[in-house]
Design a protein around this motif. Structure first.
Motif, short mmCIF file in Angstrom:
data_model
loop_
_atom_site.label_atom_id
_atom_site.label_comp_id
_atom_site.label_asym_id
_atom_site.label_seq_id
_atom_site.Cartn_x
_atom_site.Cartn_y
_atom_site.Cartn_z
N ASP A 1 8.26 3.58 3.58
CA ASP A 1 9.23 4.33 4.37
C ASP A 1 10.39 4.73 3.46
OD1 ASP A 1 10.56 5.61 6.36
OD2 ASP A 1 10.89 3.87 7.64
N PHE A 2 10.05 5.25 2.30
CA PHE A 2 11.02 5.76 1.34
C PHE A 2 10.40 6.97 0.66
CE2 PHE A 2 8.38 2.63 -0.82
CZ PHE A 2 7.99 3.30 -1.97
N THR A 3 11.23 7.78 0.05
CA THR A 3 10.75 8.98 -0.66
C THR A 3 10.76 8.72 -2.15
OG1 THR A 3 11.55 10.45 1.08
CG2 THR A 3 11.18 11.42 -1.09
N ALA A 4 9.60 8.89 -2.78
CA ALA A 4 9.45 8.62 -4.21
C ALA A 4 9.75 9.90 -4.99
CB ALA A 4 8.03 8.13 -4.50
N THR A 5 11.04 10.15 -5.21
CA THR A 5 11.46 11.41 -5.82
C THR A 5 10.98 11.55 -7.26
OG1 THR A 5 13.56 10.36 -6.42
CG2 THR A 5 13.50 11.61 -4.36
N TRP A 6 10.64 10.43 -7.90
CA TRP A 6 10.18 10.47 -9.29
C TRP A 6 8.72 10.91 -9.43
CZ3 TRP A 6 11.61 6.31 -6.42
CH2 TRP A 6 10.59 5.45 -6.00
N VAL A 7 7.99 10.94 -8.34
CA VAL A 7 6.58 11.34 -8.37
C VAL A 7 6.49 12.85 -8.22
CG1 VAL A 7 4.36 11.15 -7.18
CG2 VAL A 7 5.82 9.13 -7.41
N LYS A 8 5.69 13.47 -9.05
CA LYS A 8 5.49 14.92 -8.99
C LYS A 8 4.01 15.22 -8.75
CE LYS A 8 9.83 15.29 -10.12
NZ LYS A 8 10.85 15.56 -9.08
N PRO A 9 3.67 15.94 -7.67
CA PRO A 9 4.54 16.30 -6.55
C PRO A 9 4.72 15.12 -5.60
CG PRO A 9 2.32 17.06 -6.12
CD PRO A 9 2.29 16.45 -7.49
N HIS A 10 5.76 15.18 -4.80
CA HIS A 10 5.99 14.14 -3.80
C HIS A 10 6.41 14.80 -2.50
CE1 HIS A 10 10.19 14.81 -5.13
NE2 HIS A 10 10.50 14.49 -3.88
N LYS A 11 6.43 14.02 -1.45
CA LYS A 11 6.90 14.53 -0.18
C LYS A 11 8.02 13.65 0.34
CE LYS A 11 4.22 14.24 3.40
NZ LYS A 11 3.05 14.29 4.28
N LEU B 1 0.81 -1.21 0.00
CA LEU B 1 0.00 0.00 0.00
C LEU B 1 0.85 1.27 0.00
CD1 LEU B 1 -2.77 -1.08 2.55
CD2 LEU B 1 -2.64 -1.50 0.09
N TYR B 2 1.80 1.34 -0.91
CA TYR B 2 2.66 2.52 -0.97
C TYR B 2 1.90 3.67 -1.63
CZ TYR B 2 5.79 -1.52 -0.73
OH TYR B 2 6.37 -2.71 -0.40
N PRO B 3 1.64 4.75 -0.91
CA PRO B 3 0.88 5.85 -1.50
C PRO B 3 1.46 6.36 -2.82
CG PRO B 3 1.02 6.13 0.87
CD PRO B 3 1.91 4.97 0.53
N SER B 4 2.77 6.35 -2.94
CA SER B 4 3.42 6.85 -4.16
C SER B 4 3.08 6.03 -5.39
CB SER B 4 4.94 6.87 -3.98
OG SER B 4 5.44 5.55 -3.79
N HIS B 5 2.59 4.81 -5.18
CA HIS B 5 2.33 3.91 -6.31
C HIS B 5 0.90 4.04 -6.85
CE1 HIS B 5 6.20 2.44 -5.45
NE2 HIS B 5 6.04 1.21 -5.86
N TYR B 6 0.10 4.88 -6.22
CA TYR B 6 -1.28 5.05 -6.68
C TYR B 6 -1.38 6.22 -7.64
CZ TYR B 6 -2.94 1.73 -3.16
OH TYR B 6 -3.17 0.59 -2.42
N TYR C 1 -9.28 6.96 -5.16
CA TYR C 1 -10.06 7.17 -3.93
C TYR C 1 -10.45 8.64 -3.75
CZ TYR C 1 -7.98 2.60 -2.76
OH TYR C 1 -7.55 1.30 -2.77
N GLY C 2 -10.45 9.40 -4.84
CA GLY C 2 -10.78 10.81 -4.75
C GLY C 2 -9.65 11.67 -4.22
N VAL C 3 -8.44 11.11 -4.13
CA VAL C 3 -7.27 11.85 -3.63
C VAL C 3 -6.44 12.33 -4.82
CG1 VAL C 3 -5.18 11.74 -2.23
CG2 VAL C 3 -7.23 10.48 -1.52
N LYS C 4 -6.28 13.63 -4.96
CA LYS C 4 -5.60 14.18 -6.14
C LYS C 4 -4.14 13.75 -6.20
CE LYS C 4 -4.98 18.44 -8.79
NZ LYS C 4 -5.23 19.91 -8.85
N TYR C 5 -3.42 13.86 -5.09
CA TYR C 5 -2.00 13.51 -5.06
C TYR C 5 -1.77 12.48 -3.95
CZ TYR C 5 -1.55 17.80 -7.82
OH TYR C 5 -1.68 18.77 -8.78
N PRO C 6 -1.90 11.19 -4.28
CA PRO C 6 -1.82 10.14 -3.24
C PRO C 6 -0.56 10.17 -2.39
CG PRO C 6 -2.68 9.24 -5.28
CD PRO C 6 -2.23 10.64 -5.60
N ASP C 7 0.59 10.48 -2.99
CA ASP C 7 1.83 10.46 -2.23
C ASP C 7 1.82 11.49 -1.10
OD1 ASP C 7 4.59 9.37 -1.99
OD2 ASP C 7 5.17 11.44 -2.38
N LEU C 8 1.01 12.53 -1.26
CA LEU C 8 0.96 13.58 -0.26
C LEU C 8 -0.01 13.28 0.87
CD1 LEU C 8 1.00 16.78 -2.54
CD2 LEU C 8 2.92 15.42 -1.69
N GLN C 9 -0.84 12.24 0.69
CA GLN C 9 -1.86 11.94 1.69
C GLN C 9 -1.83 10.45 2.09
OE1 GLN C 9 -5.75 13.79 1.38
NE2 GLN C 9 -5.07 14.95 -0.41
#
Length: 401
Positions: A357-367, A304-309, A314-322
């Motif tokens: 528990d990693f940062t997905a730097t390739w995702v824009k935007p990411h956190k 369930l890595y948010p960056s991979h969605y 689920y109605g979330v514009k930027y999954p990696d941020l939430q």
């Protein structure tokens, strides 16, 4: 009421347009991440499986014994970390042991057969020795290492990559997935896979699983227990060796069933699955059907890595941020599927998600993911009664404290 809600949900799925996940074609850093960013075509909006976000299934009995036929004692609530083979030796391993001892963590997932098909410890499995799959041993003292972890009351899980196996495909091309012209098929990254329909491939992996169970692992976790992504394209290109005419989902379930039969009460069995298996009603063309897999394993671990969605899921514009929102809905859907299985008196695997528990730097935007983001994921599931979890970082470097 439940059926009506489910039908409405499926109707929404049929009406949704498919979009390619943003991570396709991104930085090669994605190759370091477990189950690289899902290149499946996924839904931009997926609705609830039938339960409102804070609604619990109706008096669903909690699963305690993972399999009544097991004589093994009940296992603890597992809270673990991925430990690559290289991280399981030297000073890095000592740091990871210290992390476990000074937190509420209590488990390690250690590579025994990795994404390249290499076996990480000295093996006596005949085919491993024949093809030299353990010719570059990383963990020389696996049994002693497991004994040490057991003394420290650390639960041990063997990660065994199954059907993504370029090494076996190269050494024994008769086991590889083949193009219709007879040549070895390779995925978009140039990686060869073995044919999941070939039972000799099943037996090879089961022999490794039995060996590491005998060495002392508490659990065998099958990863890449699936067909390659982009299933429709793969089906057009590949001529599978499937004399029994099984579906992909039937094949994956049959492999897991045989593995559990062969391993018996030597170790528990778990399977890693794509995160979207919790929410979609099909196998996504890769053979990962939640209900069929849940019936064959003791633990099921959706990634369930948010960056991979994809954006809008689920109605979330930027999954990696939430991370909280993504995990909350994914776990809600997983619980609903297990609830349906329990109502039909089916075995229900315990849910033990993988978190980011990693940062997905390739995702824009990411956190930049840190301990707060990790704990938000844990909180989202714990509020729904799912306390077990595994943390993934490809370099085994964790923010969790």
């Amino acid at each position: 009421m439940r059926k009506t809600s489910s039908m409405r949900w499926m109707g929404r799925i049929c009406l949704c347009s498919l979009v390619t996940l943003m991570m396709n074609g991104c930085s090669t850093k994605i190759d370091e991440v477990k189950e690289e960013a899902n290149p499946l075509h996924s839904l931009s909006h997926v609705g609830s499986m039938g339960l409102a976000p804070n609604q619990e299934p109706k008096k669903m009995p909690q699963v305690v014994a993972v399999n009544p036929s097991f004589s093994m004692p009940a296992k603890p609530i597992v809270k673990g970390i991925y430990v690559s083979a290289w991280s399981s030796v030297g000073s890095k391993f000592e740091q990871l042991i210290e992390l476990v001892e000074h937190t509420d963590l209590n488990a390690m997932v250690i590579d025994v057969k990795n994404d390249s098909g290499q076996v990480t410890y000295p093996s006596t499995v005949p085919l491993v020795n024949e093809i030299g799959a353990d010719s570059h041993v990383i963990i020389q003292d696996m049994k002693a290492k497991l004994q040490r972890l057991k003394q420290k009351h650390i639960y041990t899980i063997a990660r065994l990559v199954v059907f993504k196996d370029p090494y076996l495909s190269k050494k024994k091309s008769m086991y590889a997935m083949k193009n219709r012209d007879g040549s070895v098929w390779k995925d978009a990254k140039g990686v060869a896979w073995v044919d999941p329909f070939k039972t000799d491939v099943w037996d090879y992996n089961i022999q490794i699983a039995k060996e590491v169970a005998n060495l002392g692992f508490d659990e065998i976790q099958f990863d890449y227990v699936r067909f390659p992504e982009n299933g429709q394209k793969v089906d057009r290109e590949v001529l599978f060796d499937n004399p029994q005419k099984l579906s992909k989902a039937q094949d994956i379930a049959a492999f897991l069933h045989k593995a559990k039969e062969q391993i018996g009460n030597k170790a528990y069995i778990s399977a890693d699955v794509f995160g979207l298996t919790t929410s979609l009603p099909n196998d996504m063309g890769i053979g990962q059907d939640w209900a069929m897999i849940s019936k064959e394993v003791n633990f099921i671990s959706p990634m369930l890595y948010p960056s991979h969605y994809t954006t809008g899921i689920y109605g979330v514009k930027y999954p990696d941020l939430q991370p909280y929102a993504i995990i909350h809905q994914a776990v809600n859907d997983a619980k609903w599927k297990n609830h349906q299985l329990a109502q039909s008196n089916s075995q229900v695997a315990q849910i033990r998600p993988w978190y980011q528990d990693f940062t997905a730097t390739w995702v824009k935007p990411h956190k930049k993911y840190g301990v707060i983001d990790v704990k938000e994921q844990i909180k989202a599931a714990k509020e729904q009664g799912i306390e077990q979890f595994l943390l993934w970082n490809p370099s085994s470097t964790y923010s969790y404290r």
